[in-house]
Design a protein around this motif. Structure first.
Motif, mmCIF file in Angstrom:
data_model
loop_
_atom_site.group_PDB
_atom_site.id
_atom_site.type_symbol
_atom_site.label_atom_id
_atom_site.label_comp_id
_atom_site.label_asym_id
_atom_site.label_seq_id
_atom_site.Cartn_x
_atom_site.Cartn_y
_atom_site.Cartn_z
ATOM 1 N N GLU A 135 0.871 -1.207 -0.112
ATOM 2 C CA GLU A 135 0.103 -0.138 -0.222
ATOM 3 C C GLU A 135 0.967 1.298 -0.006
ATOM 4 N N ARG A 136 2.018 1.384 0.868
ATOM 5 C CA ARG A 136 2.830 2.480 0.763
ATOM 6 C C ARG A 136 3.652 2.464 -0.478
ATOM 7 N N SER A 137 3.869 1.565 -1.025
ATOM 8 C CA SER A 137 4.574 1.712 -2.541
ATOM 9 C C SER A 137 3.630 2.254 -3.440
ATOM 10 N N LYS A 138 2.180 1.813 -3.394
ATOM 11 C CA LYS A 138 1.109 2.304 -4.171
ATOM 12 C C LYS A 138 1.127 3.738 -4.120
ATOM 13 N N ALA A 139 1.080 4.226 -2.913
ATOM 14 C CA ALA A 139 1.007 5.623 -2.674
ATOM 15 C C ALA A 139 2.155 6.282 -3.228
ATOM 16 N N GLN A 140 3.320 5.791 -3.217
ATOM 17 C CA GLN A 140 4.451 6.603 -3.682
ATOM 18 C C GLN A 140 4.212 6.517 -5.289
ATOM 19 N N ILE A 141 3.806 5.460 -5.738
ATOM 20 C CA ILE A 141 3.567 5.499 -7.276
ATOM 21 C C ILE A 141 2.465 6.561 -7.705
ATOM 22 N N PHE A 142 1.234 6.651 -6.939
ATOM 23 C CA PHE A 142 0.394 7.677 -7.123
ATOM 24 C C PHE A 142 1.088 9.224 -6.995
ATOM 25 N N ASP A 143 1.745 9.339 -6.054
ATOM 26 C CA ASP A 143 2.611 10.620 -5.891
ATOM 27 C C ASP A 143 3.442 11.007 -7.562
ATOM 28 N N ILE A 144 4.116 9.935 -7.945
ATOM 29 C CA ILE A 144 4.722 10.062 -9.171
ATOM 30 C C ILE A 144 3.679 10.337 -10.059
ATOM 31 N N TYR A 145 2.691 9.569 -10.117
ATOM 32 C CA TYR A 145 1.640 9.896 -11.261
ATOM 33 C C TYR A 145 1.012 11.094 -11.063
ATOM 34 N N ASP A 146 0.559 11.821 -9.807
ATOM 35 C CA ASP A 146 0.055 13.193 -9.795
ATOM 36 C C ASP A 146 0.982 13.985 -10.128
ATOM 37 N N ALA A 147 2.370 14.018 -9.913
ATOM 38 C CA ALA A 147 3.211 15.043 -10.141
ATOM 39 C C ALA A 147 3.405 15.217 -11.495
ATOM 40 N N ALA A 148 3.436 13.880 -12.371
ATOM 41 C CA ALA A 148 3.650 13.844 -13.937
ATOM 42 C C ALA A 148 2.192 14.316 -14.516
ATOM 43 N N ARG A 149 1.094 14.107 -13.816
ATOM 44 C CA ARG A 149 -0.143 14.627 -14.522
ATOM 45 C C ARG A 149 -0.025 16.250 -14.248
ATOM 46 N N VAL A 150 0.283 16.724 -13.296
ATOM 47 C CA VAL A 150 0.255 18.319 -13.192
ATOM 48 C C VAL A 150 1.355 18.706 -14.205
ATOM 49 N N GLU A 151 2.357 18.169 -14.362
ATOM 50 C CA GLU A 151 3.262 18.702 -15.209
ATOM 51 C C GLU A 151 2.740 18.562 -16.695
ATOM 52 N N MET A 152 2.230 17.368 -17.012
ATOM 53 C CA MET A 152 1.415 16.998 -18.302
ATOM 54 C C MET A 152 0.528 18.279 -18.632
ATOM 55 N N GLU A 153 -0.414 18.609 -17.616
ATOM 56 C CA GLU A 153 -1.316 19.634 -17.984
ATOM 57 C C GLU A 153 -0.834 20.981 -18.265
ATOM 58 N N LYS A 154 0.508 21.407 -17.227
ATOM 59 C CA LYS A 154 1.019 22.490 -17.931
ATOM 60 C C LYS A 154 1.589 22.569 -19.326
ATOM 61 N N VAL A 155 2.161 21.594 -19.380
ATOM 62 C CA VAL A 155 2.640 21.445 -20.752
ATOM 63 C C VAL A 155 1.667 21.620 -22.001
ATOM 64 N N ARG A 156 0.340 20.959 -21.654
ATOM 65 C CA ARG A 156 -0.773 20.742 -22.576
ATOM 66 C C ARG A 156 -1.287 22.279 -22.617
ATOM 67 N N LEU A 157 -1.285 23.104 -21.588
ATOM 68 C CA LEU A 157 -1.702 24.600 -21.778
ATOM 69 C C LEU A 157 -0.646 25.433 -22.679
ATOM 70 N N ASP A 158 0.522 25.066 -22.574
ATOM 71 C CA ASP A 158 1.702 25.510 -23.317
ATOM 72 C C ASP A 158 1.423 25.153 -24.568
ATOM 73 N N VAL A 159 1.148 23.882 -24.875
ATOM 74 C CA VAL A 159 1.032 23.649 -26.361
ATOM 75 C C VAL A 159 -0.126 24.311 -27.108
ATOM 76 N N GLU A 160 -1.429 24.619 -26.609
ATOM 77 C CA GLU A 160 -2.268 25.268 -26.901
ATOM 78 C C GLU A 160 -2.197 26.614 -26.921
ATOM 79 N N ARG A 161 -1.391 27.254 -26.193
ATOM 80 C CA ARG A 161 -0.989 28.717 -26.319
ATOM 81 C C ARG A 161 0.040 28.862 -27.502
ATOM 82 N N VAL A 162 0.935 28.077 -27.625
ATOM 83 C CA VAL A 162 1.929 28.156 -28.809
ATOM 84 C C VAL A 162 1.205 27.904 -30.020
ATOM 85 N N LYS A 163 0.261 26.834 -30.246
ATOM 86 C CA LYS A 163 -0.718 26.525 -31.425
ATOM 87 C C LYS A 163 -1.567 27.831 -31.779
#
Length: 377
Positions: A21-49
């Protein structure tokens, strides 16, 4: 006689599950951080487009203006007797300024296009990271669910009531995780595609006024985006619950899965039905379908096969199926204790159906999966 310390066993099981369960929580932390960064980059892509679309229109306007200024300069130069020196100088300066502005705009367009391509590549990489983290989290969840079901009897003997509560909690958690996975899949698939379609449609509207040829090209791309979105939506619906399974039954649904695999991987497939094909109890049909679907998924992902054969045998008191491929196979002796989550899920389903599952494989000689499910009470 070996004495088993029930309390010690219970403690070991709980500590092991807690560690996962602890390992799973750590994986979700990585997952959430990557999702936040992906959302920022997605907004940048829309802006640049959007900026790229704006600069394209700007370049078009400047090209028209530059042609007019050069024509004016040629006219003044050819008829210098009719124009003063100031007129000629003004025409030359105007042309030079427009050409300079056009060159800068073209350079800006190149930079924006390059920036857009880099951001889209980064977005693709981040999306892959998110998907891998999500898949890993799902696999860890599958391990927890598997352990919960396998150790359920032991824990029930220790504390029956507590085991039931834990089992119920895990069911609820598994349902929520599946809903979250489907939500993310829709968000990252059809929803993103629809957003892109809206943007491309706006570009087409603006291009219709200035560049019909480019607008037609953009409309072609837009049509392809719609097709992709529709395909992804149908895939999600099929993965959740194939409608053909309820409407037509097991065999047509298996044929549909094989057709999809052939489209993706160019693998030859054949379905052979023995006995008299008939509809089965809903829980047997869905269970048997999921087992065969997982076997076919393993072939597509790992076997590198050229051919797949599926045989389904309907008999009065039992239904059996064989999934065979000519892929690279594996050593069944070495794989004992190291089964994938997919194979674990297959064994779990066959146990619920009170059936039998046998896997035979040799390296370089393909794999055969035998499934037998009783139809009686």
């Amino acid at each position: 006689m070996i004495n088993i310390d029930a309390k010690a066993l219970d403690k070991i099981v709980k500590n092991t599950i807690a560690a996962v369960e602890r390992s799973k929580a750590q994986i979700f932390d990585i997952y959430d951080a990557a999702r936040v960064e992906m959302e920022k980059v997605r907004l940048d892509v829309e802006r640049v487009k959007q900026e790229t679309a704006d600069i394209i229109f700007r370049v078009d306007e400047l090209e028209k203006k530059e042609r007019r200024s050069r024509y004016r300069l040629m006219e003044v130069s050819r008829n210098f007797r009719q124009y003063t020196e100031d007129d000629i100088k003004a025409a030359y300066e105007d042309t030079s300024n427009v050409q300079l502005e056009l060159a800068m705009a073209r350079l800006q367009e190149q930079n924006l296009r390059r920036q857009r391509d880099e951001l889209e590549l980064r977005l693709k990489t981040l999306k892959s990271t998110v998907e891998k983290a999500e898949e890993l989290a799902s696999q860890v969840g599958a391990v927890l669910g598997y352990w919960g079901s396998q150790m359920g009897d032991v824990v029930t003997q220790i504390e029956s009531l507590q085991a039931r509560q834990n089992f119920g909690a895990k069911i609820i958690k598994a349902q929520e995780e599946e809903r979250r996975r489907v939500s993310r899949e829709i968000h990252d698939g059809p929803a993103q595609a629809m957003a892109n379609i809206v943007f491309r449609a706006e570009v087409c509207e603006r291009l219709m006024e200035s560049d019909v040829a480019r607008a037609k090209h953009e409309l072609g791309d837009l049509r392809e985006q719609v097709r992709i979105a529709l395909k992804e939506t149908r895939k999600i619906i099929f993965d959740l619950r194939p409608m053909t399974l309820d409407d037509l039954g097991l065999v047509p649904t298996i044929r549909k899965v094989l057709e999809t695999i052939k489209e993706r991987s160019a693998v030859f497939s054949e379905v052979k039905v023995l006995g008299t094909e008939k509809r089965l109890e809903p829980h047997i049909e869905i269970g048997l379908f999921r087992i065969i679907q997982e076997a076919l998924s393993n072939v597509e992902k790992h076997a590198k096969a050229s051919n797949i054969w599926v045989r389904i045998d309907f008999r009065p008191s039992v239904v059996s199926a064989v999934v065979e491929d000519d892929g690279r196979g594996f050593d069944t002796v070495e794989s004992v204790g190291n089964e994938s989550f997919g194979l674990m899920g297959m064994r779990e389903r066959i146990n619920l159906l009170r059936g039998e599952l046998t896997i035979k494989s040799e390296v370089g000689k393909g794999t055969r999966v035998f499934v037998t499910v009783p139809l009686g009470p």
